[in-house]
Design a protein around this motif. Structure first.
Motif, mmCIF file in Angstrom:
data_model
loop_
_atom_site.group_PDB
_atom_site.id
_atom_site.type_symbol
_atom_site.label_atom_id
_atom_site.label_comp_id
_atom_site.label_asym_id
_atom_site.label_seq_id
_atom_site.Cartn_x
_atom_site.Cartn_y
_atom_site.Cartn_z
ATOM 1 N N SER A 1 15.346 3.071 -8.168
ATOM 2 C CA SER A 1 13.959 2.933 -7.747
ATOM 3 C C SER A 1 13.683 1.617 -7.036
ATOM 4 N N LEU A 2 14.664 0.714 -7.002
ATOM 5 C CA LEU A 2 14.467 -0.585 -6.367
ATOM 6 C C LEU A 2 15.403 -0.726 -5.175
ATOM 7 N N SER B 1 0.810 -1.211 0.000
ATOM 8 C CA SER B 1 0.000 0.000 0.000
ATOM 9 C C SER B 1 0.840 1.257 0.000
ATOM 10 N N LEU B 2 2.025 1.189 0.632
ATOM 11 C CA LEU B 2 2.830 2.396 0.790
ATOM 12 C C LEU B 2 4.078 2.384 -0.069
ATOM 13 N N ASN B 3 4.324 1.264 -0.769
ATOM 14 C CA ASN B 3 5.302 1.253 -1.847
ATOM 15 C C ASN B 3 6.749 1.273 -1.411
ATOM 16 N N ALA B 4 7.072 0.875 -0.179
ATOM 17 C CA ALA B 4 8.461 0.716 0.223
ATOM 18 C C ALA B 4 8.515 -0.296 1.355
ATOM 19 N N GLN C 1 15.519 -18.938 -3.570
ATOM 20 C CA GLN C 1 15.295 -18.030 -4.683
ATOM 21 C C GLN C 1 14.403 -16.881 -4.220
ATOM 22 N N PRO C 2 14.767 -15.636 -4.487
ATOM 23 C CA PRO C 2 13.909 -14.506 -4.095
ATOM 24 C C PRO C 2 12.503 -14.664 -4.649
ATOM 25 N N ALA C 3 11.502 -14.383 -3.813
ATOM 26 C CA ALA C 3 10.100 -14.511 -4.198
ATOM 27 C C ALA C 3 9.446 -13.143 -4.280
ATOM 28 N N LEU C 4 8.691 -12.906 -5.345
ATOM 29 C CA LEU C 4 7.938 -11.674 -5.474
ATOM 30 C C LEU C 4 6.673 -11.796 -4.625
ATOM 31 N N ALA D 1 15.421 -11.181 4.018
ATOM 32 C CA ALA D 1 15.747 -9.926 3.347
ATOM 33 C C ALA D 1 14.624 -9.538 2.402
ATOM 34 N N VAL D 2 14.239 -8.288 2.420
ATOM 35 C CA VAL D 2 13.259 -7.782 1.460
ATOM 36 C C VAL D 2 13.805 -6.524 0.817
ATOM 37 N N TRP D 3 13.336 -6.265 -0.387
ATOM 38 C CA TRP D 3 13.659 -5.012 -1.058
ATOM 39 C C TRP D 3 12.517 -4.677 -1.997
ATOM 40 N N ARG D 4 12.501 -3.417 -2.384
ATOM 41 C CA ARG D 4 11.374 -2.922 -3.176
ATOM 42 C C ARG D 4 11.219 -3.733 -4.431
ATOM 43 N N GLY D 5 9.961 -4.047 -4.693
ATOM 44 C CA GLY D 5 9.595 -4.872 -5.840
ATOM 45 C C GLY D 5 8.211 -5.472 -5.700
#
Length: 359
Positions: free
Chosen positions: A318-319, A23-26, A352-355, A334-338
């Motif tokens: 932006s990521l 919702s807040l994009n970060a 493997q990183p998951a969206l 670990a999380v990062w923008r996406g």
């Protein structure tokens, strides 16, 4: 410069974290109450919640903030497993909680700043259930002061009035950590000019006033230092990492009150820290045109960094805004923008990183 681990209900609080993602994009992981004994139960609950979500699928995002321009969310969990979220909205810092047990509270304008020039804030909670919030009031005009502001929420008492804890030229980007043993610790950047800025630290014991701010960065001239993050270890030592162009920098404060000389870390734009067993410090960050990296420093040891397998080879500015937690089993999240989630096992193997959210 003037210086003025948990019950099953944590699962619901963790879902609030995903709200902050989409919702807040970060992305932002919950800030744990700063006490080693409670971190064990809390981190185990975080791990269980993540694993259950991976097995069952992620819940749909729930909107906490209404304004479309909401950004820079941060989340903390109190000693009753309730979530507390802050974000930037129209130049002010807003707050909401699910402490009622279900619904999110009506957003509260914590800064209530008529000039609408707050950029970022940070939130944490201690084991006594006290919520601590810090934010900036930024003024870029020459000759005009900027401010770092602090408020706290104590159950059955309410919010404290805003307190200015630092005043100076172009102060911004605060981070906060709190401990029942060592008090409240805040870091921020200050003195922006054409050459860059420095990182500063200010502290308040649980019974005393705010101490004068002191500079952490050891370079004699201001560099492009920004995005500081602070955590407290089991010996009540603050550890701070920041981006110190052209690479990440790190320093810690000894038990005698002395800051170590800046250490250079191979990778880590927008670094975020987490604490492991034996006071091992982990840092998650990225290189602007490269992938996500995890760096690790054993207590009194040296830094070693590795690229997170499967993270995008091109991130771009932006990521960024990564977040990181560790649990009592030695796993890292670990999380990062996406928004992407990557998990490292106690043996050091990455999934493997998951969206987990997109939008």
């Amino acid at each position: 410069m003037k210086a003025h681990h948990r019950s099953p209900s944590y699962f619901a609080a963790f879902l609030a974290l995903i709200v902050a993602f989409s919702s807040l994009n970060a992305p932002s992981f919950a800030n744990a109450p700063a006490k080693q004994s409670s971190r064990v139960t809390e981190s185990r609950s975080i791990a269980n919640a993540i694993e259950q979500q991976l097995a069952n699928g992620w819940s749909l995002p729930m909107r906490v903030a209404v304004a479309p321009a909401s950004s820079y969310p941060k989340i903390a969990i109190d000693n009753n497993s309730f979530a507390h979220v802050i974000w930037r909205e129209n130049g002010n810092i807003f707050y909401s909680t699910n402490s009622s047990g279900a619904e999110w509270s009506i957003p509260l304008n914590l800064s209530n700043n008529p000039s609408s020039n707050s950029i970022t804030g940070f939130i944490t909670s201690d084991v006594n259930g006290i919520v601590h919030v810090v934010w900036d009031i930024y003024n870029q005009d020459v000759g005009q002061d900027s401010f770092i502001i602090y408020r706290s929420f104590m159950p059955a008492v309410g919010w404290s009035p805003p307190t200015t804890i630092a005043t100076g030229y172009r102060l911004a980007g605060p981070s906060i950590a709190a401990s029942t043993a060592s008090g409240v610790h805040v870091v921020f950047i200050g003195g922006w000019n054409t050459s860059g800025a420095h990182v500063y630290y200010v502290h308040k014991s649980n019974t005393g006033p705010w101490e004068p701010a002191e500079r952490i960065t050891s370079d004699t001239a201001a560099n492009w230092n920004y995005s500081p993050h602070v955590i407290i270890d089991s010996l009540n030592r603050p550890h701070v990492a920041w981006w110190g162009n052209p690479q990440q920098k790190y320093s810690y404060r000894s038990q005698t009150g002395n800051w170590s000389t800046d250490e250079s870390v191979e990778a880590g734009n927008d670094p975020t820290l987490a604490l492991g067993s034996g006071n091992t410090v982990y840092s998650l960050g990225h290189n602007i045109w490269d992938s996500m990296y995890l760096c690790e420093r054993p207590d009194q040891g040296s830094w070693a960094c590795q690229k997170i397998p499967g993270s995008p080879d091109y991130l771009g500015v932006s990521l960024n805004q990564p977040s990181l937690i560790s649990d009592d089993q030695g796993r890292l999240y670990a999380v990062w923008r996406g928004v992407y989630l990557a998990i490292r096992s106690s043996s050091g193997t990455w999934q493997q990183p998951a969206l987990i959210a997109n939008g």
